[in-house]
Design a protein around this motif. Structure first.
Motif, PDB file in Angstrom:
ATOM      1  N   ASN A   3       0.599  -1.432   0.280  1.00 39.54           N
ATOM      2  CA  ASN A   3       0.331   0.137  -0.090  1.00 39.54           C
ATOM      3  C   ASN A   3       0.987   1.553   0.095  1.00 39.54           C
ATOM      4  O   ASN A   3       2.067   1.405   1.042  1.00 39.54           O
ATOM      5  CB  ASN A   3      -1.047  -0.408   1.347  1.00 39.54           C
ATOM      6  N   VAL A   4       0.674   1.869  -0.798  1.00 41.71           N
ATOM      7  CA  VAL A   4       1.697   2.921  -1.537  1.00 41.71           C
ATOM      8  C   VAL A   4       0.456   4.026  -0.740  1.00 41.71           C
ATOM      9  O   VAL A   4       0.005   4.851  -1.327  1.00 41.71           O
ATOM     10  CB  VAL A   4       1.552   3.309  -2.605  1.00 41.71           C
ATOM     11  N   SER A   5       1.783   5.196   0.229  1.00 42.87           N
ATOM     12  CA  SER A   5       1.040   5.960   0.999  1.00 42.87           C
ATOM     13  C   SER A   5       1.474   7.291   0.397  1.00 42.87           C
ATOM     14  O   SER A   5       2.336   7.529  -0.760  1.00 42.87           O
ATOM     15  CB  SER A   5       1.632   6.360   2.201  1.00 42.87           C
TER      16      SER A   5
ATOM     17  N   ALA B 176       5.537   8.608   0.949  1.00 42.83           N
ATOM     18  CA  ALA B 176       6.092   7.282   0.895  1.00 42.83           C
ATOM     19  C   ALA B 176       6.882   6.177   2.072  1.00 42.83           C
ATOM     20  O   ALA B 176       6.875   5.040   1.783  1.00 42.83           O
ATOM     21  CB  ALA B 176       7.023   7.209  -0.386  1.00 42.83           C
TER      22      ALA B 176
ATOM     23  N   SER C 141       4.325   4.263   3.588  1.00 41.79           N
ATOM     24  CA  SER C 141       3.913   2.833   3.154  1.00 41.79           C
ATOM     25  C   SER C 141       4.394   1.336   3.847  1.00 41.79           C
ATOM     26  O   SER C 141       5.474   1.561   4.327  1.00 41.79           O
ATOM     27  CB  SER C 141       4.304   2.722   1.366  1.00 41.79           C
TER      28      SER C 141
ATOM     29  N   ARG D  86      -3.381   5.342   1.646  1.00 43.54           N
ATOM     30  CA  ARG D  86      -2.963   4.936   0.628  1.00 43.54           C
ATOM     31  C   ARG D  86      -3.501   5.580  -0.537  1.00 43.54           C
ATOM     32  O   ARG D  86      -4.483   6.404  -0.794  1.00 43.54           O
ATOM     33  CB  ARG D  86      -3.770   3.433   0.084  1.00 43.54           C
TER      34      ARG D  86
ATOM     35  N   THR E 158      -1.197   1.035  -5.358  1.00 45.95           N
ATOM     36  CA  THR E 158      -0.554   0.218  -5.018  1.00 45.95           C
ATOM     37  C   THR E 158       0.501   0.153  -5.430  1.00 45.95           C
ATOM     38  O   THR E 158       0.810   0.179  -6.699  1.00 45.95           O
ATOM     39  CB  THR E 158      -1.536  -1.141  -4.296  1.00 45.95           C
TER      40      THR E 158
END
Length: 246
Positions: free
Chosen positions: A116-118, A121, A124, A142, A145
């Motif tokens: 899950n990319v925040s 970064a 994540s 998020r 992805t």
């Protein structure tokens, strides 16, 4: 009013950190790559003797750069799964033959996974990001992805490493899974530096009491706590813990 106060505090912290970086010429090469050495961890690192750093959750190299400045001859093995972050890490340490980047996440079981990319970064995680995380740390929800490779560190670092070995773990709630993938390495580790949470910021993450108890079973004791974070009501959120062999 509270939000305005938080903005002022954030601006003050950034200004103070910039001043600290400018006072340390060794960190200046990082600034050329827009990488600020993690000087907030300096007290935990300075007193250690480090032959090898294993930097798990290396992001763009902030912690690795701090160690390189304080321990210029240390061997560094870094783990960072996100493509864009790994590219910046490689750019920062290009030409340093004592730094090896492994573009993968550390876990208990090898294979592919979805991270899950925040929006920020470095927040994540392989675990779902909770609303609590975004409420306490605005701008960390998020946004995407990415499919990444997960490996056991013991499978990757099979060759003997120069001691003493210092392991830093900052993988947003996935710390225990990463540790369970390195039992052979743990037997040789001198110090562990782990971000530990007191409340659930990522779904299913292991919290401080369980993490401390598990590491105690492996022969580690707490040597210090650094960079505590508290919620607006004063309750503890997370901190960086330094563990050492008993």
């Amino acid at each position: 009013m509270e939000q305005g106060t938080d903005v002022v505090k954030t601006a003050f912290r950034k200004s103070r950190k910039l001043g600290g970086l400018l006072a340390r010429p060794g960190t200046w090469p990082g600034l050329k790559h827009k990488v600020a050495a993690a000087i907030e961890h300096e007290n935990a690192v300075r007193s250690a003797t480090i032959g090898t750093l294993v930097d798990v959750g290396a992001n763009v190299g902030q912690f690795s750069l701090l160690v390189r400045v304080l321990h210029p001859y240390a061997q560094i093995h870094a783990f960072e799964p996100l493509t864009s972050m790994a590219a910046r890490y490689r750019s920062l340490f290009a030409g340093d033959d004592r730094v090896t980047l492994h573009q993968m996440a550390a876990g208990e079981e090898p294979g592919e996974a979805t991270i899950n990319v925040s929006a920020s970064a470095d927040s994540s995680s392989l675990l779902p990001i909770t609303e609590t995380q975004d409420a306490i740390f605005p701008g960390t929800k998020r946004v995407a992805t990415e499919t990444i490779q997960v490996s056991r560190i013991d499978d990757v670092l099979s060759e003997p490493l120069e001691g003493p070995i210092f392991v830093k773990l900052d993988v947003q709630g996935f710390e225990l899974a990463a540790l369970k993938g390195m039992p052979r390495l743990l037997e040789r580790v001198d110090r562990l530096y782990v971000e530990v949470s007191f409340i659930e910021l990522y779904e299913g993450q292991v919290l401080a009491p369980e993490m401390i108890a598990w590491l105690a079973d492996q022969g580690f004791t707490i040597r210090g706590a650094y960079n505590p974070v508290c919620a607006s009501d004063g309750s503890a959120v997370q901190s960086d813990f330094l563990f050492a062999r008993a």
